[in-house]
Write an enzyme that holds these catalytic residues in place. Structure first.
Site, PDB file in Angstrom:
ATOM      1  N   THR A   1      19.683  65.420   3.538  1.00  0.00           N
ATOM      2  CA  THR A   1      19.724  65.428   4.995  1.00  0.00           C
ATOM      3  C   THR A   1      18.405  65.917   5.575  1.00  0.00           C
ATOM      4  O   THR A   1      18.078  65.633   6.728  1.00  0.00           O
ATOM      5  CB  THR A   1      20.890  66.300   5.494  1.00  0.00           C
ATOM      6  OG1 THR A   1      22.097  65.855   4.862  1.00  0.00           O
ATOM      7  CG2 THR A   1      21.070  66.198   6.992  1.00  0.00           C
TER       8      THR A   1
ATOM      9  N   TYR B   1      25.236  70.117  -7.142  1.00  0.00           N
ATOM     10  CA  TYR B   1      25.578  69.153  -6.097  1.00  0.00           C
ATOM     11  C   TYR B   1      26.046  67.877  -6.782  1.00  0.00           C
ATOM     12  O   TYR B   1      25.260  67.155  -7.385  1.00  0.00           O
ATOM     13  CB  TYR B   1      24.364  68.902  -5.206  1.00  0.00           C
ATOM     14  CG  TYR B   1      24.602  67.984  -4.033  1.00  0.00           C
ATOM     15  CD1 TYR B   1      25.869  67.596  -3.615  1.00  0.00           C
ATOM     16  CD2 TYR B   1      23.518  67.501  -3.303  1.00  0.00           C
ATOM     17  CE1 TYR B   1      26.063  66.773  -2.533  1.00  0.00           C
ATOM     18  CE2 TYR B   1      23.685  66.677  -2.211  1.00  0.00           C
ATOM     19  CZ  TYR B   1      24.956  66.307  -1.831  1.00  0.00           C
ATOM     20  OH  TYR B   1      25.129  65.475  -0.753  1.00  0.00           O
TER      21      TYR B   1
ATOM     22  N   LYS C   1      28.640  72.107  -4.813  1.00  0.00           N
ATOM     23  CA  LYS C   1      28.851  71.330  -3.588  1.00  0.00           C
ATOM     24  C   LYS C   1      29.506  70.022  -4.000  1.00  0.00           C
ATOM     25  O   LYS C   1      28.905  69.212  -4.708  1.00  0.00           O
ATOM     26  CB  LYS C   1      27.532  71.084  -2.867  1.00  0.00           C
ATOM     27  CG  LYS C   1      27.668  70.214  -1.619  1.00  0.00           C
ATOM     28  CD  LYS C   1      26.310  69.897  -1.000  1.00  0.00           C
ATOM     29  CE  LYS C   1      26.450  68.955   0.176  1.00  0.00           C
ATOM     30  NZ  LYS C   1      25.136  68.531   0.736  1.00  0.00           N
TER      31      LYS C   1
ATOM     32  N   VAL D   1      29.393  72.854   2.989  1.00  0.00           N
ATOM     33  CA  VAL D   1      27.992  72.510   3.239  1.00  0.00           C
ATOM     34  C   VAL D   1      28.044  71.235   4.056  1.00  0.00           C
ATOM     35  O   VAL D   1      28.316  70.155   3.538  1.00  0.00           O
ATOM     36  CB  VAL D   1      27.192  72.316   1.945  1.00  0.00           C
ATOM     37  CG1 VAL D   1      25.749  71.914   2.278  1.00  0.00           C
ATOM     38  CG2 VAL D   1      27.200  73.583   1.104  1.00  0.00           C
TER      39      VAL D   1
END
Length: 302
Positions: free
Chosen positions: A57, A145, A173, A213
């Site tokens: 992001t 992640y 995550k 998150v």
């Protein structure tokens, strides 16, 4: 001296509500460090107790290593005594990831976010060694992640359980979108589990997640905190109501690539964002109007 990291617990090593922050750029496409500091302060003031910088992001595929280190330093300077600053350090090159991890530690990050190596599709043993090498490289706590839709391969439950034995791998995550696998991995690994898919924030809490998150945390951090607090207080009906109110936001922010819509939404609110770097492109006028409608229905004031 970098600000001291905020307090955490083994159950919530990075806090509970984190936003994966966009990277503001100036009109000519350069890194906007002052804008990043203003945006970080705004996000923390809005209720985020952690920020992830240099993630996808944050347009990490198109920022340089030097820019990544500069951004970590700037955000830590702005909010590092009030929020956990977690630096993305994951690539599909293990040695490069190790270098990014060490640079993030030197720049003052409080933790690392490490994505599964993408595109080259390593086997599970390669994934295990990759994450282990990064965790061995610094003294920082690590959040895995798991996002197979982007990386091409999942982190299998057995691999997660093995990785959880590392003293610095403390969290995951989860953007796998599989509540069954999440349930087993949470139960067996005891990692702190963070939802990495806003639409599944509430369902993941029900199987043991400790927080989020988020991408929509750029806009609705107070609502995310309220949802989480209601759930933790046992008021599932209230948490469900907040979740349902936010459905148009979840949907609207991911009608196209999330960085694109997030920067558009921030610009509509007069917050630092700036342009995108190719290959990402701005929303069309029609897409912008649709985003405005989605956010309005979801209660976001523009």
């Amino acid at each position: 001296m970098a600000p001291m990291a905020p307090t955490s617990t083994p159950q919530t090593p990075f806090g509970r509500v984190l936003t994966a922050m966009v990277t503001p750029f100036t009109a000519d496409g350069a890194l906007d460090l002052e804008g990043a500091q203003r945006l970080a302060a705004h996000l923390v003031d809005a209720g985020n107790d952690g920020l992830v910088v240099n993630g996808t992001t944050g347009e990490s595929p198109t920022t340089s290593d030097a820019e990544k280190a500069q951004l970590v330093r700037a955000v830590v300077e702005a909010v590092g005594d009030r929020a956990h600053v977690v630096a993305g350090a994951g690539t599909n090159d293990t040695q490069h990831s190790v270098e990014l991890a060490r640079a993030a530690e030197k720049a003052g990050a409080h933790g690392l976010l490490t994505v599964t190596p993408y595109y080259n599709k390593p086997p599970q043993e390669g994934i295990f060694r990759h994450f282990t090498a990064i965790a061995d490289a610094t003294e920082l706590p690590v959040m895995l992640y798991d996002i197979p839709g982007r990386s091409g391969v999942p982190i299998n439950t057995e691999t997660i359980v093995r990785l959880a034995e590392h003293p610095r791998i403390v969290a995951n995550k989860d953007a796998k979108g599989d509540l069954g696998r999440a349930s087993w991995a949470i139960a067996r690994s005891r990692l702190a589990w963070y939802s990495g898919d806003d639409m599944l924030n509430l369902p993941l809490l029900s199987v043991g997640a400790v927080g989020f998150v988020s991408v929509v945390g750029h806009l609705v951090a107070p609502e995310l905190r309220a949802l989480l607090s209601a759930y933790l207080d046992g008021d599932v009906a209230k948490a469900t109501a907040i979740h349902q109110q936010l459905l148009p936001v979840f949907t609207g922010m991911f009608r196209t690539q999330g960085v694109i819509t997030t920067k558009a939404a921030l610009a509509l609110k007069g917050l630092p964002a700036g342009p995108l770097r190719l290959p990402l492109v701005e929303l069309s006028p029609e897409e912008t109007e649709q985003l405005k409608r989605d956010l309005s229905v979801g209660g976001v004031e523009l």
